[in-house]
Design a protein around this motif. Structure first.
Motif, PDB file in Angstrom:
ATOM      1  N   GLU A   1       0.818  -1.209   0.000  1.00 18.14           N
ATOM      2  CA  GLU A   1       0.000   0.000   0.000  1.00 18.14           C
ATOM      3  C   GLU A   1       0.854   1.262   0.000  1.00 18.14           C
ATOM      4  OE1 GLU A   1      -2.844   0.013   3.103  1.00 18.14           O
ATOM      5  OE2 GLU A   1      -3.941  -1.734   2.329  1.00 18.14           O
ATOM      6  N   LEU A   2       2.144   1.104  -0.236  1.00 16.36           N
ATOM      7  CA  LEU A   2       3.026   2.250  -0.316  1.00 16.36           C
ATOM      8  C   LEU A   2       2.904   2.909  -1.693  1.00 16.36           C
ATOM      9  CD1 LEU A   2       6.238   0.798   1.379  1.00 16.36           C
ATOM     10  CD2 LEU A   2       4.436   2.200   2.428  1.00 16.36           C
ATOM     11  N   LEU A   3       3.364   4.156  -1.756  1.00 17.39           N
ATOM     12  CA  LEU A   3       3.334   4.902  -3.009  1.00 17.39           C
ATOM     13  C   LEU A   3       4.519   4.502  -3.870  1.00 17.39           C
ATOM     14  CD1 LEU A   3       2.374   8.473  -1.721  1.00 17.39           C
ATOM     15  CD2 LEU A   3       0.883   6.733  -2.705  1.00 17.39           C
ATOM     16  N   HIS A   4       4.257   4.300  -5.153  1.00 21.52           N
ATOM     17  CA  HIS A   4       5.291   3.967  -6.117  1.00 21.52           C
ATOM     18  C   HIS A   4       5.227   4.957  -7.273  1.00 21.52           C
ATOM     19  CE1 HIS A   4       5.161   0.277  -3.772  1.00 21.52           C
ATOM     20  NE2 HIS A   4       6.353  -0.053  -4.294  1.00 21.52           N
ATOM     21  N   LEU A   5       6.303   5.003  -8.012  1.00 22.57           N
ATOM     22  CA  LEU A   5       6.438   5.953  -9.120  1.00 22.57           C
ATOM     23  C   LEU A   5       6.223   5.224 -10.439  1.00 22.57           C
ATOM     24  CD1 LEU A   5       7.233   8.746 -10.263  1.00 22.57           C
ATOM     25  CD2 LEU A   5       9.625   7.991 -10.154  1.00 22.57           C
ATOM     26  N   ALA A   6       5.266   5.705 -11.229  1.00 21.14           N
ATOM     27  CA  ALA A   6       4.992   5.157 -12.563  1.00 21.14           C
ATOM     28  C   ALA A   6       5.556   6.117 -13.604  1.00 21.14           C
ATOM     29  CB  ALA A   6       3.499   4.960 -12.774  1.00 21.14           C
ATOM     30  N   VAL A   7       6.397   5.577 -14.481  1.00 22.88           N
ATOM     31  CA  VAL A   7       7.033   6.379 -15.527  1.00 22.88           C
ATOM     32  C   VAL A   7       6.583   5.833 -16.875  1.00 22.88           C
ATOM     33  CG1 VAL A   7       9.203   7.189 -16.504  1.00 22.88           C
ATOM     34  CG2 VAL A   7       9.012   6.808 -14.038  1.00 22.88           C
ATOM     35  N   LEU A   8       6.009   6.707 -17.720  1.00 17.08           N
ATOM     36  CA  LEU A   8       5.513   6.302 -19.031  1.00 17.08           C
ATOM     37  C   LEU A   8       6.528   6.715 -20.103  1.00 17.08           C
ATOM     38  CD1 LEU A   8       3.207   5.140 -20.768  1.00 17.08           C
ATOM     39  CD2 LEU A   8       2.262   7.460 -20.900  1.00 17.08           C
ATOM     40  N   HIS A   9       6.985   5.682 -20.850  1.00 23.65           N
ATOM     41  CA  HIS A   9       7.852   5.887 -22.004  1.00 23.65           C
ATOM     42  C   HIS A   9       7.040   5.634 -23.276  1.00 23.65           C
ATOM     43  CE1 HIS A   9      11.336   6.058 -19.344  1.00 23.65           C
ATOM     44  NE2 HIS A   9      10.898   4.962 -18.746  1.00 23.65           N
ATOM     45  N   PRO A  10       7.559   5.983 -24.439  1.00 14.35           N
ATOM     46  CA  PRO A  10       6.793   5.747 -25.671  1.00 14.35           C
ATOM     47  C   PRO A  10       6.404   4.293 -25.875  1.00 14.35           C
ATOM     48  CG  PRO A  10       8.589   7.261 -26.113  1.00 14.35           C
ATOM     49  CD  PRO A  10       8.781   6.771 -24.715  1.00 14.35           C
ATOM     50  N   ARG A  11       7.246   3.315 -25.472  1.00 15.63           N
ATOM     51  CA  ARG A  11       6.947   1.904 -25.701  1.00 15.63           C
ATOM     52  C   ARG A  11       7.008   1.089 -24.413  1.00 15.63           C
ATOM     53  NH1 ARG A  11       4.561   0.163 -30.490  1.00 15.63           N
ATOM     54  NH2 ARG A  11       5.270   1.493 -32.201  1.00 15.63           N
ATOM     55  N   ARG A  12       7.024   1.713 -23.259  1.00 16.43           N
ATOM     56  CA  ARG A  12       7.141   0.933 -22.039  1.00 16.43           C
ATOM     57  C   ARG A  12       6.548   1.727 -20.877  1.00 16.43           C
ATOM     58  NH1 ARG A  12      12.234   0.471 -21.809  1.00 16.43           N
ATOM     59  NH2 ARG A  12      12.786   1.689 -19.955  1.00 16.43           N
ATOM     60  N   LEU A  13       5.942   0.977 -19.941  1.00 20.10           N
ATOM     61  CA  LEU A  13       5.460   1.519 -18.683  1.00 20.10           C
ATOM     62  C   LEU A  13       6.260   0.874 -17.555  1.00 20.10           C
ATOM     63  CD1 LEU A  13       3.454   3.094 -16.852  1.00 20.10           C
ATOM     64  CD2 LEU A  13       1.925   1.102 -16.996  1.00 20.10           C
ATOM     65  N   SER A  14       6.936   1.715 -16.756  1.00 15.91           N
ATOM     66  CA  SER A  14       7.784   1.205 -15.678  1.00 15.91           C
ATOM     67  C   SER A  14       7.273   1.732 -14.351  1.00 15.91           C
ATOM     68  CB  SER A  14       9.238   1.620 -15.879  1.00 15.91           C
ATOM     69  OG  SER A  14       9.717   1.168 -17.138  1.00 15.91           O
ATOM     70  N   VAL A  15       7.260   0.850 -13.333  1.00 17.17           N
ATOM     71  CA  VAL A  15       6.863   1.214 -11.976  1.00 17.17           C
ATOM     72  C   VAL A  15       8.071   1.023 -11.074  1.00 17.17           C
ATOM     73  CG1 VAL A  15       5.319   0.726 -10.048  1.00 17.17           C
ATOM     74  CG2 VAL A  15       4.454   0.603 -12.398  1.00 17.17           C
ATOM     75  N   TYR A  16       8.467   2.089 -10.375  1.00 15.85           N
ATOM     76  CA  TYR A  16       9.657   2.085  -9.543  1.00 15.85           C
ATOM     77  C   TYR A  16       9.280   2.332  -8.082  1.00 15.85           C
ATOM     78  CZ  TYR A  16      12.183   2.701 -13.964  1.00 15.85           C
ATOM     79  OH  TYR A  16      12.680   2.548 -15.233  1.00 15.85           O
ATOM     80  N   ALA A  17      10.166   1.842  -7.233  1.00 15.51           N
ATOM     81  CA  ALA A  17      10.080   2.131  -5.807  1.00 15.51           C
ATOM     82  C   ALA A  17      11.259   3.027  -5.444  1.00 15.51           C
ATOM     83  CB  ALA A  17      10.113   0.854  -4.986  1.00 15.51           C
ATOM     84  N   VAL A  18      10.974   4.165  -4.789  1.00 14.11           N
ATOM     85  CA  VAL A  18      11.997   5.117  -4.379  1.00 14.11           C
ATOM     86  C   VAL A  18      12.205   4.954  -2.876  1.00 14.11           C
ATOM     87  CG1 VAL A  18      12.685   7.528  -4.276  1.00 14.11           C
ATOM     88  CG2 VAL A  18      11.320   6.701  -6.212  1.00 14.11           C
ATOM     89  N   SER A  19      13.418   4.682  -2.498  1.00 16.23           N
ATOM     90  CA  SER A  19      13.724   4.462  -1.084  1.00 16.23           C
ATOM     91  C   SER A  19      14.983   5.212  -0.711  1.00 16.23           C
ATOM     92  CB  SER A  19      13.908   2.967  -0.790  1.00 16.23           C
ATOM     93  OG  SER A  19      14.982   2.438  -1.568  1.00 16.23           O
ATOM     94  N   GLY A  20      15.083   5.574   0.556  1.00 13.38           N
ATOM     95  CA  GLY A  20      16.241   6.282   1.048  1.00 13.38           C
ATOM     96  C   GLY A  20      16.926   5.492   2.152  1.00 13.38           C
ATOM     97  N   THR A  21      18.243   5.454   2.119  1.00 11.90           N
ATOM     98  CA  THR A  21      19.044   4.738   3.121  1.00 11.90           C
ATOM     99  C   THR A  21      19.883   5.758   3.890  1.00 11.90           C
ATOM    100  OG1 THR A  21      19.150   2.811   1.671  1.00 11.90           O
ATOM    101  CG2 THR A  21      20.726   2.926   3.488  1.00 11.90           C
ATOM    102  N   SER A  22      19.761   5.701   5.211  1.00  7.91           N
ATOM    103  CA  SER A  22      20.505   6.651   6.032  1.00  7.91           C
ATOM    104  C   SER A  22      21.982   6.321   5.986  1.00  7.91           C
ATOM    105  CB  SER A  22      20.006   6.612   7.475  1.00  7.91           C
ATOM    106  OG  SER A  22      18.653   6.978   7.523  1.00  7.91           O
TER     107      SER A  22
END
Length: 879
Positions: free
Chosen positions: A91-112
Motif C-alpha cells: 500500500e506504499l506509493l510507487h512511481l509510474a514512468v511512461l515511455h513511448p513503448r514501455r510503462l515502468s513502476v519504480y520504488a523510491v527508497s532512502g538509506t541513512s
C-alpha cells in the motif's frame, strides 16, 4: 518589488537543452518518508528523471546541492510521471514512468548514511509493461471501485485505451471515430473516463462499458466488430466545445460534488458529471496550463492558471482573485505540501517554487531634520512657476511661424508660340519665424488646370525673428480656365495653397498653412470691350455708380475706350472675352460674354473689388445684389453638355469591352489553328483580327479624346455652378454659412470619376435639402431618402427639376441650415390668415398677449421661426 510578482522560495534549472511538457511534473511523498513534506519528481524528453526536496535559499544565492535527491538517466524519453499505489502486495506509493513503448513502476527508497553525507536515495524497478503501441498519455485511479489500489490506463497514439491492473494487462479498447489523441482524465465518483476527441467535443466513457465492449486486440472496422461477440463501444455523454482542449482535470477534494474542468484554447469550462455546463469563462489570453484546488468558500473552486504572458492567475470560479508575474511560461503547475507553495515547470526546464503576496519590510525611514520654512521664498518660487506655466500655455496655441505672399513680386509671362496659350506667374512666398524651428518643409498645392514648377521647399533650420523667401512658378494651361482663384474656407476650394511642416526645438511637429488668391491677370489680359454678347447678367448696388478706373486701377487705364470709365473687357487665354459696363444713370453693372461660365471669375472679382473699394471709403452699409431671375436655362446647357460627355464615355467603355472580348475569341481560335498538327485554312481569321485591332485602337483614341474634353467640360461646369451660387447668394442675401451649404450641395466633387459623377451626387444632395430644411410640410420630412448606390442616371430631367425647385423655395423665403431647429417647414398662409413679422425681443410679448387676444384657432410651435442675422426674427401665423 511589485506586489503582483511571484516570490521565489526555491528555483533551479534542469539540464541543458532538455524539453519538458505538462505531464513531466509530479508532486508527492514518493519515498514514503511520512514527514509531511512532498517531493518533486520531474522527467524530461531526454530520458532524465530527477527528484527534489527543496529547501529555501537566500536571495541571490544558488540552490543548495542537497535539494536534489536523485538523478537517473532512463535512456528513453519520459512522457509522464505519476505517483500512486501501483503494486498489488503493498500500500506504499510507487512511481509510474511512461515511455513511448514501455510503462515502468519504480520504488523510491532512502538509506541513512553513516557519515555526514546524509541519506542515499535509490530507484528500484518493481515491474514493467512493454507496449505494442506508441503511448501518448496515461491516467490512474481505483477503476471499477477497487479500494487500496490504483489501476493505470494508457492512451495510445492510434486511439486505443490499454488498461493495466498493476502487474497484469487487463484489456484494450479502441475509441470510436478516433483521429488524434487528446487529454485523458479519470473521474472516481462516476467511474468514467473523460477525453476530448479530434471532433472538438468532450466524450465520457464508463469503465463498465469499456470492460464489456468488443475486444481490441486488433483494430477492426465497425462492421466487423458488430459480427463479433460483445457490445459496441458508445460514449455515455458528449459535449461539443468547438475548440481543442489543452488539459482536463477532475478534483478529488470534494467527494459529494463532482466537477470536470476542461481548459480550452480560449475558454475554461466547468462541467457536471452528467456533461452539463456548470459555468464557462472566456479567456483574453492564451493559456498554457491550469490546476483546480480546494477553496475556503463553500460551493466554489479555486483555479491556478498559467498563460503565455508569463502570468499566474488565481480564479475563484469565474472571478479573478490574484495575478502574479512569473519569470517564464509555465507548462505544468502543481500545489505542494511545502507550506502552500506553487510549483511551476517551463518547457526549457525552469523549476520554481514560489508563493504570492508580500515580503515583510523591516526598513525604517530615517528621521528628517526639521527646518524652518521661508514662506517668502516659497511664494516667490510659486509666482515664478505660475508665470512660466501661463507663458507656455499662452504660446501653445499661437502660430510661431507665418507665411505671406509677396504680391509685388508677381510677374507674368504669356507664351503664344505653343499649340495652346501658356501663362506663367512668378510669385514669391515669405516665411517668418518668431522662434527657432527645425527642418521646415513647405508644400505648394494648386488646383487644375493650374500647376507649379516646384511643389516642395526645404530649409535646414530657421532661427528666431528671421525669415526665408522662396520663389515659385504658377502655370496655367490654355486648354481651360480655372474655376476658382480664391480660397473659400472651410470648404477646400482654394487654388493656391501652402502647407508648412516644421518642428520646434523640443522636437514637437507643427503644421502651418496659408491660402492665397492669385491675381485675375494670370488667366486673362486687357481687351477692347464688346457691345453685344450672348450671355448677360446685371448686378445692382445700393450706392451711386463709381468709375471702373477706381475699381480696376491696374487694368482699366489700358482697356477703356472712353474717358469716363464706363466699360472695360478681359480676354481669357482660351480666346473668349468678358465685358463689364457701368450704367451712367442707375446703380447697375452689366457683365456680358459669349461664354456663360467665363462670366464667373470677372463677376466674383467685381463683387470683391466693390466691397474692398467701399470699405476703404468707410461705407459700412454697402451691399451687392442681383434682381434675378436666375439664368437656369443657360446653366442647364452646360449641365447637358457635361452629361452628354459622360454618357459617351460609358458608350466607349462598353464598345471597348465588346471589341476586347471579340479580339480574345479570335486569338483563341487562331492559336488553336496554329497548334493543330494538320494545317487548316485560317478562314480570314487573321483579317478579322487585324480589323478588330484597328477598331480597338480607334475606340481607345476616341475614349481618350472624350476624357480630355470631359475634364474641360467639368471645369466649365464648376465655373458655371460657382456663378449660379454667387447669383443666388446675392439674390437672396444669403449668409456665409448658407452660401457654404449651397456650395457643398452643388459642388460636392473636385473631379469626376467613372464610379461617382457630378449629376448623381448633386441630385442626392439637393433632394436632401428639399426634404429637410426646405421642405413644405412634415410629410416631406418623413419621406426617407433612397439608400441605394449612386449611379449615373438615364437622363437629368429630375436633376433640373430639383435645382429649379431649390431656387424657387429659396426665392420664397426658405433658408439653408444643417441644424435640427432649421428642419421646420415654412408656414403656408391660408386664406383668412395674417402674418405678423416681429423681432426676437417682442416675440414673447406677442405670444402671450396678441395670440390670446386674437384667440387663434391654430397655434403651433412650428409656426415660430427664428433666424439669426435676418431682419425678421419671428413669424407668427394668426388665423
Amino acid at each position: 518589488m511589485s506586489l503582483f510578482k511571484a516570490r521565489d522560495w526555491w528555483a533551479t534549472t534542469l539540464g541543458n537543452g532538455e524539453e519538458f511538457d505538462q505531464g513531466c511534473l509530479c508532486v508527492a511523498d514518493v519515498d514514503n518518508s511520512g514527514s509531511g513534506y512532498d517531493k518533486i519528481v520531474v522527467g524530461s524528453y531526454m530520458g532524465m528523471l530527477r527528484i527534489f526536496s527543496p529547501h529555501p535559499s537566500k536571495p541571490g544565492e544558488p540552490a543548495e546541492a542537497d535539494s536534489q535527491l536523485l538523478e537517473v538517466h532512463l535512456k528513453e524519453p519520459v512522457i509522464q510521471v505519476e505517483v500512486g499505489k501501483f503494486v498489488s502486495c503493498s500500500e506504499l506509493l510507487h512511481l509510474a514512468v511512461l515511455h513511448p513503448r514501455r510503462l515502468s513502476v519504480y520504488a523510491v527508497s532512502g538509506t541513512s548514511g553513516n557519515i555526514e553525507h546524509g541519506v542515499q536515495y535509490q530507484l528500484r524497478l518493481v515491474y514493467e509493461h512493454n507496449l505494442q503501441r506508441a503511448a501518448c498519455n496515461m491516467t490512474y485511479g481505483p477503476f471499477g471501485g477497487v479500494t487500496g489500489h490504483h489501476f493505470i490506463c494508457i492512451q495510445s497514439m492510434d486511439g486505443m485505451l490499454m488498461f493495466f491492473e498493476q502487474e497484469s494487462y487487463a484489456f484494450g479498447r479502441f475509441l470510436p471515430g478516433f483521429l488524434l489523441p487528446g487529454p485523458l482524465c479519470y473521474c472516481a465518483r462516476t467511474d468514467t473516463f473523460i477525453t476530448v476527441s479530434s471532433a472538438r467535443q468532450v466524450e465520457c466513457y464508463r469503465y463498465e462499458t469499456l470492460a464489456v465492449a468488443t475486444d481490441a486486440d486488433t483494430r477492426q472496422d465497425s462492421d466487423q466488430q458488430s459480427k463479433i461477440s460483445g457490445k459496441r463501444l458508445q460514449a455515455d455523454w458528449t459535449l461539443v466545445l468547438g475548440e481543442q482542449a489543452i488539459d482536463i482535470c477532475v478534483p478529488t477534494f470534494s467527494p459529494s460534488a463532482c466537477s470536470i474542468f476542461v481548459l480550452g484554447e480560449r475558454n475554461l469550462y466547468c462541467l457536471k458529471d452528467n456533461g452539463q455546463i456548470r459555468f464557462m469563462k472566456k479567456l483574453e489570453y492564451n493559456p498554457s496550463c491550469f490546476l483546480p484546488y480546494a477553496s475556503i468558500a463553500e460551493g466554489t473552486t479555486n483555479i491556478l492558471m498559467g498563460n503565455h504572458n508569463n502570468m499566474l492567475l488565481v480564479y475563484q470560479d469565474v472571478m479573478l482573485k490574484w495575478a502574479a508575474q512569473l519569470s517564464n511560461v509555465p507548462v505544468a503547475v502543481r500545489l505542494a505540501n511545502l507550506k502552500g507553495l506553487v510549483v511551476t515547470l517551463s518547457s526549457e526546464g525552469h523549476l520554481q517554487c514560489s508563493y504570492m503576496g508580500t515580503d515583510p519590510s523591516f526598513f525604517t525611514a530615517p528621521r528628517v531634520d526639521a527646518r524652518e520654512v521661508n514662506y517668502d521664498e516659497v511664494d516667490t518660487e510659486m509666482r515664478t512657476l505660475q508665470k512660466i506655466i501661463r507663458e507656455a500655455t499662452r504660446t501653445q496655441g499661437t502660430v510661431i511661424l507665418s507665411l505671406s505672399l509677396v504680391c509685388a513680386s508677381f510677374c507674368s509671362e504669356t507664351f503664344t508660340h505653343l499649340h495652346f496659350p501658356l501663362t506663367v506667374s512668378h510669385p514669391q512666398i515669405k516665411v517668418k519665424s518668431r522662434s527657432a524651428v527645425q527642418n521646415p518643409k513647405m508644400t505648394v498645392c494648386v488646383q487644375p488646370p493650374l500647376a507649379v514648377t516646384q511643389e516642395q521647399f526645404q530649409w535646414a533650420a530657421m532661427t528666431g525673428a528671421r525669415g526665408a523667401v522662396c520663389g515659385d512658378g504658377a502655370l496655367l494651361s490654355g486648354t481651360s480656365v480655372a474655376p476658382s482663384l480664391t480660397a473659400r474656407p472651410p470648404l477646400p476650394r482654394w487654388v493656391y495653397h501652402h502647407l508648412l511642416l516644421f518642428s520646434l526645438s523640443l522636437g514637437v511637429p507643427r503644421v502651418a498653412q496659408c491660402r492665397f488668391t492669385l491675381p485675375l491677370r494670370i488667366v486673362c489680359c486687357p481687351s477692347p470691350p464688346l457691345k453685344n454678347s450672348k450671355y448677360k447678367i446685371t448686378l445692382d448696388t445700393n450706392k451711386p455708380p463709381v468709375s471702373l478706373h477706381e475699381v480696376f486701377p491696374g487694368t482699366a487705364t489700358t482697356t477703356l475706350s472712353d474717358k469716363e470709365g464706363n466699360a472695360l473687357a478681359f480676354q481669357f487665354i482660351t480666346g473668349t472675352r468678358v465685358s463689364v459696363m457701368a450704367s451712367k444713370t442707375s446703380q447697375r453693372y452689366r457683365i456680358q460674354s459669349e461664354s456663360f461660365e467665363d462670366i464667373w471669375l470677372v463677376a466674383k472679382e467685381l463683387v470683391q473689388r466693390f466691397e474692398l473699394h467701399f470699405a476703404k471709403m468707410g461705407v459700412k452699409d454697402f451691399r451687392n445684389s442681383f434682381a434675378g431671375p436666375i439664368p437656369l436655362s443657360e446653366y442647364f446647357e452646360t449641365v447637358d453638355h457635361h452629361f452628354e460627355l459622360r454618357v459617351n464615355a460609358e458608350k466607349y467603355q462598353d464598345l471597348l469591352s465588346e471589341r476586347a472580348v471579340q479580339f480574345r475569341a479570335i486569338q483563341r481560335r487562331l492559336l488553336t489553328r496554329f497548334k493543330d498538327k494538320t494545317p487548316a485554312p485560317l478562314q480570314n481569321l487573321d483579317t478579322l483580327m487585324e480589323g478588330t485591332y484597328r477598331q480597338i485602337i480607334a475606340l481607345a483614341d476616341a475614349a481618350e479624346e472624350n476624357r480630355a474634353i470631359l475634364h474641360q467640360a467639368f471645369a466649365r461646369l464648376r465655373s458655371a455652378t460657382h456663378l449660379i451660387i454667387l447669383l443666388v447668394s446675392l439674390w437672396q442675401g444669403l449668409s456665409s454659412d448658407q452660401t457654404a451649404i449651397l456650395e457643398a450641395t452643388l459642388l460636392p466633387l473636385l473631379q469626376d470619376t467613372p464610379q461617382l459623377g457630378w449629376e448623381e451626387s448633386v441630385d442626392a444632395a439637393v433632394s436632401h435639402l428639399l426634404r429637410t430644411c426646405l421642405s413644405r410640410s412634415s410629410k416631406d420630412q418623413a419621406t426617407s431618402l433612397s439608400t441605394s448606390q449612386l449611379s449615373i442616371p438615364k437622363d437629368i430631367t429630375r436633376l433640373k427639376k430639383h435645382i429649379t425647385l431649390l431656387c424657387d423655395r429659396l426665392g420664397k423665403g426658405g433658408r439653408l441650415s444643417l441644424s435640427s431647429e432649421a428642419n421646420t417647414p415654412t408656414p403656408v398662409m391660408m386664406p383668412g390668415q395674417r402674418a405678423l413679422c416681429v423681432s426676437y425681443t417682442v416675440c414673447s410679448y406677442i405670444l402671450n398677449h396678441v395670440i390670446n387676444s386674437c384667440k387663434c384657432a391654430q397655434i403651433s410651435t412650428k409656426t415660430v421661426l427664428l433666424s439669426r442675422g435676418s431682419p425678421v426674427d419671428a413669424v407668427v401665423v394668426l388665423g
